[in-house]
Design an enzyme around this catalytic site. Structure first.
Site, PDB file in Angstrom:
ATOM      1  N   ILE A   1      -4.278   3.711   7.467  1.00  9.15           N
ATOM      2  CA  ILE A   1      -3.386   4.774   5.747  1.00  9.15           C
ATOM      3  C   ILE A   1      -4.545   4.551   4.714  1.00  9.15           C
ATOM      4  CG2 ILE A   1      -1.832   5.021   3.831  1.00  9.15           C
ATOM      5  CD1 ILE A   1       0.453   4.159   6.216  1.00  9.15           C
TER       6      ILE A   1
ATOM      7  N   TYR B   1       1.519  -7.503  15.673  1.00  4.83           N
ATOM      8  CA  TYR B   1       1.861  -6.700  14.982  1.00  4.83           C
ATOM      9  C   TYR B   1       2.690  -5.605  15.373  1.00  4.83           C
ATOM     10  CZ  TYR B   1       1.595  -2.661  11.784  1.00  4.83           C
ATOM     11  OH  TYR B   1       1.160  -1.588  10.773  1.00  4.83           O
TER      12      TYR B   1
ATOM     13  N   GLN C   1       0.433  -1.276  -0.334  1.00  6.37           N
ATOM     14  CA  GLN C   1      -0.261   0.535   0.143  1.00  6.37           C
ATOM     15  C   GLN C   1       0.967   1.088   0.527  1.00  6.37           C
ATOM     16  OE1 GLN C   1      -1.801   1.513   3.115  1.00  6.37           O
ATOM     17  NE2 GLN C   1      -3.952   1.732   1.827  1.00  6.37           N
TER      18      GLN C   1
END
Ligand code: VAH
Length: 326
Positions: free
Chosen positions: A171, A141, A12
C-alpha cells in the site's frame, strides 16, 4: 447511533481510514485506538483510547463503554518488523485477531481485518495468483496472516460472525511514514527523491510486486463492508490488487518529473521476503462478488504522492531545491 472502533488507528491504513470514516459517516462517533498515547489525543473533539489488542478485557471495556457495533481491526506487525521479532508478530497478529473475533462473537459485531499477499510463498504461482492456491508463506508475518484467514473463516462458519477481509498488496500513501513492511521502498523513495534527489533501494530493480494506492485501498475496505452479506463468497480473505510494477519502473516514472533523480540498489534481508511474493494477483473474485475496481495507475500514484509530499515537506525536512514539484 452506530459506533466504529478502529484499532491501530494511527498506522498507515488506520490514519487514512479514520479520516474517511469521519467524512463519510458524520453521524457516527469513530473511536480511535492504539497501543500508544499521542499528544494530540488529549481534550480533542475526537475519541482516542489506548488499547493493546492482546488485552481482551480492555477490548471488552471499550466495546461496552462506547456500544461499538463495528470494528476495523488494523493493529498489526508488518513483514519486515515481524522477521525481527517473530514472537511479537505472532502475539499481536494472531492473539490480537482472536480477541477481536471472540468479541465479535460475544457482542454480534461486524469486523474488517486485513490480510496480505504475504500469505503466498515461493511455491505459489507468481503471475495471476488465484484466489484459491498454494499458500505456504516463509515469513512469520505471512504465517500469522494464513492463521488469521483460517480463524476468520472458522468464526464466520461456526458462529456466523460477519467478518470481512482483504489480502492487501503493498500500500502506497503519503499521510504516514513507512511502517516496517517489505514494500516500504515504494513509499520511502518519494521522501528521498524530494529531500535528496537520490534513493538507495533495498530490493533489486527487477523486483515486481502488486501495489495499490491508499485511496483505492480505503475504497475497497468501505465497499466490502457495505455490500450485502449474501454477495460475499469469501470469508477467509479476498485477493485484492490494483497494479504491479518493478522498482525500476517506479524510478523511471519519478524521473519523468525529476530527470536528475537517481537510484542505486542495495538489496537487504527484505529482498528474500519480496522474492517469495507474487508479482501479479488475480482479484477477479472481488471484482465479480462486489464490483471491485481500482482507479489509480502508476502515473496517477506518482503524481499524487509528489504533489502531497511536496506540500507537507516542512514535516520531513528541507526539499532539494531542484526537486520542487509544481
Ligand atoms: C508489508 N506492506 O510489506 C505490507 C504488505 C504485501 C505487503 O503486507 O509487510
Amino acid at each position: 447511533m452506530k459506533k466504529i472502533l478502529v484499532t491501530g488507528s494511527r498506522g498507515q491504513v488506520g490514519s487514512d481510514l479514520v479520516a474517511t470514516l469521519r467524512q463519510q459517516y458524520r453521524e457516527i462517533r469513530v473511536v480511535e485506538s492504539g497501543r500508544r498515547n499521542f499528544s494530540d489525543t488529549i481534550n480533542q473533539e475526537f475519541i482516542y483510547e489506548v488499547l493493546d489488542v492482546t488485552d481482551s478485557k480492555r477490548l471488552s471495556k471499550i466495546i461496552e463503554q462506547y456500544q461499538v457495533d463495528t470494528i476495523y481491526h488494523l493493529a498489526g506487525v508488518l513483514s519486515a518488523k515481524g522477521e525481527q521479532n517473530p514472537q511479537l508478530c505472532w502475539n499481536v497478529n494472531v492473539n490480537g485477531l482472536r480477541n477481536i473475533l471472540e468479541a465479535a462473537r460475544s457482542y454480534q459485531l461486524k469486523v474488517f481485518c486485513p490480510s496480505s499477499i504475504a500469505v503466498f510463498g515461493a511455491n505459489t504461482p507468481k503471475f495471476q495468483t488465484p484466489q484459491v492456491t498454494i499458500e505456504s508463506p516463509s515469513t512469520i508475518y505471512g504465517i500469522t496472516k494464513v492463521t488469521g484467514e483460517l480463524l476468520c473463516q472458522y468464526y464466520a462458519d461456526r458462529f456466523g460472525v460477519d467478518v470481512r477481509s482483504l489480502r492487501f498488496p503493498g500500500i502506497i500513501s503519503y499521510k504516514t511514514p513507512p511502517g516496517g513492511g517489505t514494500t516500504d521502498f515504494a513509499v520511502e523513495i518519494f521522501y528521498q527523491a524530494l529531500q535528496h534527489g537520490h534513493y538507495t533501494c533495498f530490493v533489486r530493480p527487477d523486483t515486481r510486486l502488486p501495489m495499490i494506492y491508499m485511496p483505492d485501498a480505503i475504497a475497497a475496505i468501505l465497499q466490502l463492508m457495505e455490500v450485502e452479506p449474501t454477495s460475499i463468497t469469501v470469508r477467509s480473505s479476498y485477493n485484492l490488487a490494483a497494479i504491479s510494477f518493478s522498482a525500476a519502473e517506479l524510478v523511471a516514472e519519478i524521473q519523468k518529473y525529476f530527470p536528475n533523480f537517481t537510484c542505486d540498489y542495495q538489496p537487504d534481508f527484505r529482498q528474500a521476503i519480496a522474492d517469495t511474493w507474487p508479482a501479479v494477483i488475480d482479484d477477479a473474485q472481488a471484482r465479480q462478488d462486489w464490483g471491485w475496481q481500482h482507479s489509480y495507475d502508476l502515473t496517477a500514484i506518482v503524481t499524487d504522492m509528489l504533489e502531497h509530499l511536496s506540500l507537507k515537506s516542512s514535516e520531513f525536512g528541507v526539499l532539494n531545491s531542484e526537486f520542487v514539484f509544481n
